[in-house]
Design a protein around this motif. Structure first.
Motif, PDB file in Angstrom:
ATOM      1  N   GLN A   1       0.889  -1.060   0.159  1.00  0.00           N
ATOM      2  CA  GLN A   1       0.022  -0.063  -0.158  1.00  0.00           C
ATOM      3  C   GLN A   1       0.807   1.242   0.025  1.00  0.00           C
ATOM      4  N   GLU A   2       2.097   1.678   0.559  1.00  0.00           N
ATOM      5  CA  GLU A   2       3.103   2.377   0.730  1.00  0.00           C
ATOM      6  C   GLU A   2       3.137   2.795  -0.585  1.00  0.00           C
ATOM      7  N   LYS A   3       4.263   1.641  -1.700  1.00  0.00           N
ATOM      8  CA  LYS A   3       3.853   2.087  -3.208  1.00  0.00           C
ATOM      9  C   LYS A   3       3.796   2.022  -4.143  1.00  0.00           C
ATOM     10  N   ALA A   4       2.020   1.516  -3.717  1.00  0.00           N
ATOM     11  CA  ALA A   4       0.834   1.276  -5.037  1.00  0.00           C
ATOM     12  C   ALA A   4      -0.300   0.981  -4.841  1.00  0.00           C
ATOM     13  N   PRO A   5      -0.424   2.456  -3.436  1.00  0.00           N
ATOM     14  CA  PRO A   5      -1.935   3.131  -3.095  1.00  0.00           C
ATOM     15  C   PRO A   5      -2.590   2.787  -3.848  1.00  0.00           C
ATOM     16  N   ILE A   6      -3.057   3.298  -4.942  1.00  0.00           N
ATOM     17  CA  ILE A   6      -4.315   3.247  -5.668  1.00  0.00           C
ATOM     18  C   ILE A   6      -4.364   1.495  -6.189  1.00  0.00           C
ATOM     19  N   SER A   7      -3.652   1.138  -6.839  1.00  0.00           N
ATOM     20  CA  SER A   7      -4.160  -0.256  -7.060  1.00  0.00           C
ATOM     21  C   SER A   7      -4.340  -1.325  -6.191  1.00  0.00           C
ATOM     22  N   SER A   8      -3.338  -1.246  -4.878  1.00  0.00           N
ATOM     23  CA  SER A   8      -3.799  -1.757  -3.780  1.00  0.00           C
ATOM     24  C   SER A   8      -5.497  -1.809  -2.888  1.00  0.00           C
ATOM     25  N   GLU A   9      -5.462  -0.280  -2.688  1.00  0.00           N
ATOM     26  CA  GLU A   9      -6.667   0.149  -1.974  1.00  0.00           C
ATOM     27  C   GLU A   9      -8.207  -1.153  -3.315  1.00  0.00           C
ATOM     28  N   ASN A  10      -7.693  -0.946  -4.680  1.00  0.00           N
ATOM     29  CA  ASN A  10      -8.493  -1.041  -5.932  1.00  0.00           C
ATOM     30  C   ASN A  10      -8.154  -2.892  -5.533  1.00  0.00           C
ATOM     31  N   PHE A  11      -7.597  -3.347  -5.355  1.00  0.00           N
ATOM     32  CA  PHE A  11      -7.515  -4.527  -5.635  1.00  0.00           C
ATOM     33  C   PHE A  11      -8.657  -5.162  -3.889  1.00  0.00           C
ATOM     34  N   ILE A  12      -7.925  -4.505  -2.925  1.00  0.00           N
ATOM     35  CA  ILE A  12      -9.024  -4.602  -1.483  1.00  0.00           C
ATOM     36  C   ILE A  12     -10.393  -4.653  -1.790  1.00  0.00           C
ATOM     37  N   ASN A  13     -11.322  -3.478  -2.034  1.00  0.00           N
ATOM     38  CA  ASN A  13     -12.202  -3.270  -2.763  1.00  0.00           C
ATOM     39  C   ASN A  13     -12.774  -4.622  -3.195  1.00  0.00           C
ATOM     40  N   TYR A  14     -12.240  -4.731  -4.741  1.00  0.00           N
ATOM     41  CA  TYR A  14     -13.343  -6.384  -4.874  1.00  0.00           C
ATOM     42  C   TYR A  14     -13.120  -7.135  -3.975  1.00  0.00           C
ATOM     43  N   VAL A  15     -11.723  -7.606  -2.831  1.00  0.00           N
ATOM     44  CA  VAL A  15     -11.353  -9.148  -2.640  1.00  0.00           C
ATOM     45  C   VAL A  15     -13.031  -8.241  -1.615  1.00  0.00           C
ATOM     46  N   LYS A  16     -12.872  -7.204  -1.034  1.00  0.00           N
ATOM     47  CA  LYS A  16     -13.900  -6.974   0.513  1.00  0.00           C
ATOM     48  C   LYS A  16     -15.041  -7.486  -0.293  1.00  0.00           C
ATOM     49  N   ASP A  17     -15.870  -6.794  -1.296  1.00  0.00           N
ATOM     50  CA  ASP A  17     -16.772  -7.159  -2.343  1.00  0.00           C
ATOM     51  C   ASP A  17     -17.537  -8.055  -2.685  1.00  0.00           C
ATOM     52  N   GLY A  18     -16.388  -9.532  -2.611  1.00  0.00           N
ATOM     53  CA  GLY A  18     -16.658 -10.472  -2.608  1.00  0.00           C
ATOM     54  C   GLY A  18     -16.335 -10.964  -4.272  1.00  0.00           C
ATOM     55  N   TYR A  19     -16.240  -9.784  -5.351  1.00  0.00           N
ATOM     56  CA  TYR A  19     -16.102 -10.233  -6.290  1.00  0.00           C
ATOM     57  C   TYR A  19     -15.323 -11.283  -7.203  1.00  0.00           C
ATOM     58  N   TYR A  20     -14.881 -11.590  -6.286  1.00  0.00           N
ATOM     59  CA  TYR A  20     -13.336 -12.575  -7.091  1.00  0.00           C
ATOM     60  C   TYR A  20     -13.745 -14.296  -6.697  1.00  0.00           C
ATOM     61  N   ASP A  21     -15.114 -13.804  -6.307  1.00  0.00           N
ATOM     62  CA  ASP A  21     -15.825 -15.592  -5.520  1.00  0.00           C
ATOM     63  C   ASP A  21     -16.540 -15.932  -6.359  1.00  0.00           C
TER      64      ASP A  21
ATOM     65  N   GLN B   1     -12.397 -20.431  -5.415  1.00  0.00           N
ATOM     66  CA  GLN B   1     -13.959 -19.845  -4.521  1.00  0.00           C
ATOM     67  C   GLN B   1     -14.476 -18.870  -3.462  1.00  0.00           C
ATOM     68  N   LYS B   2     -12.956 -18.884  -3.460  1.00  0.00           N
ATOM     69  CA  LYS B   2     -13.228 -17.433  -1.986  1.00  0.00           C
ATOM     70  C   LYS B   2     -12.047 -16.377  -2.108  1.00  0.00           C
ATOM     71  N   ALA B   3     -12.184 -15.158  -1.677  1.00  0.00           N
ATOM     72  CA  ALA B   3     -11.108 -14.096  -1.653  1.00  0.00           C
ATOM     73  C   ALA B   3     -11.513 -13.644  -0.499  1.00  0.00           C
ATOM     74  N   TYR B   4     -10.081 -13.329  -0.182  1.00  0.00           N
ATOM     75  CA  TYR B   4     -11.226 -12.319   1.781  1.00  0.00           C
ATOM     76  C   TYR B   4      -9.791 -11.865   2.321  1.00  0.00           C
ATOM     77  N   MET B   5     -10.092 -11.746   3.330  1.00  0.00           N
ATOM     78  CA  MET B   5      -8.803 -10.645   3.877  1.00  0.00           C
ATOM     79  C   MET B   5      -8.933 -11.522   5.566  1.00  0.00           C
ATOM     80  N   GLU B   6      -7.382 -12.036   5.837  1.00  0.00           N
ATOM     81  CA  GLU B   6      -6.970 -12.527   6.336  1.00  0.00           C
ATOM     82  C   GLU B   6      -6.259 -11.284   7.679  1.00  0.00           C
ATOM     83  N   ASP B   7      -7.309 -11.390   9.017  1.00  0.00           N
ATOM     84  CA  ASP B   7      -6.990 -10.598  10.004  1.00  0.00           C
ATOM     85  C   ASP B   7      -5.881 -11.063  10.601  1.00  0.00           C
TER      86      ASP B   7
END
Length: 162
Positions: A17-37, A156-162
């Motif tokens: 997120q430090e070197k690629a903030p836009i791309s990282s946030e974009n990918f994480i948002n797709y993951v959180k939305d369940g888009y890749y499932d 099958q699922k893409a998700y954030m791990e705590d």
């Protein structure tokens, strides 16, 4: 950490997120939305890259959010097991699709062949054997799409791990 759970095993990824903030946030948002499932790795070119994030198993393209700015000039390199944004020939066309490099692909680094290159925004930290298995899978042509795995590799699922 992001887990990409496939039908052949899990791939763990961290974003930079430090070197690629836009791309990282974009990918994480797709993951959180369940888009890749239930999407597939739809393009596999052995010893180059494995690509996912846009197609269902029947090769229907899933609608995406807006495209993002290309951040390839961030010092990160397209080395084996790095994660990068897929795009068309238009440099700022990346949206949901990403690829994992399965070789060192320095020709994709900024400035690339078109003055922009392909933005690396993360890396695989676990599941290298899963990436390698996908890299070695037999491919075919389906409709207008080349390099499609004969055996569907399903996210099958893409998700954030705590």
């Amino acid at each position: 950490m992001i887990i990409i759970q496939t039908n052949i095993g899990n791939i763990k990824i961290i974003t930079n997120q430090e070197k690629a903030p836009i791309s990282s946030e974009n990918f994480i948002n797709y993951v959180k939305d369940g888009y890749y499932d239930n999407l597939i790795f739809h393009r596999v070119i052995k010893n180059f890259m494995i690509q996912a994030g846009g197609f269902t198993e029947d090769m229907a393209q899933k609608p995406t959010k807006s495209t993002i700015e290309n951040e390839a000039n961030n010092g990160l390199k397209n080395t084996k097991y790095s994660l990068a944004m897929a795009r068309t020939s238009e440099p700022h066309s990346a949206s949901s699709q990403f690829f994992i490099n399965t070789a060192d692909n320095s020709f994709l680094d900024y400035p690339g062949q078109d003055g922009y290159g392909y933005c690396v925004f993360g890396e695989v930290t676990e599941g290298f054997e899963v990436v390698d298995k996908i890299n070695n899978i037999a491919t075919t042509t389906k409709g207008y799409h080349n390099d499609v795995p004969e055996q569907a590799i399903i996210i099958q699922k893409a998700y954030m791990e705590d």
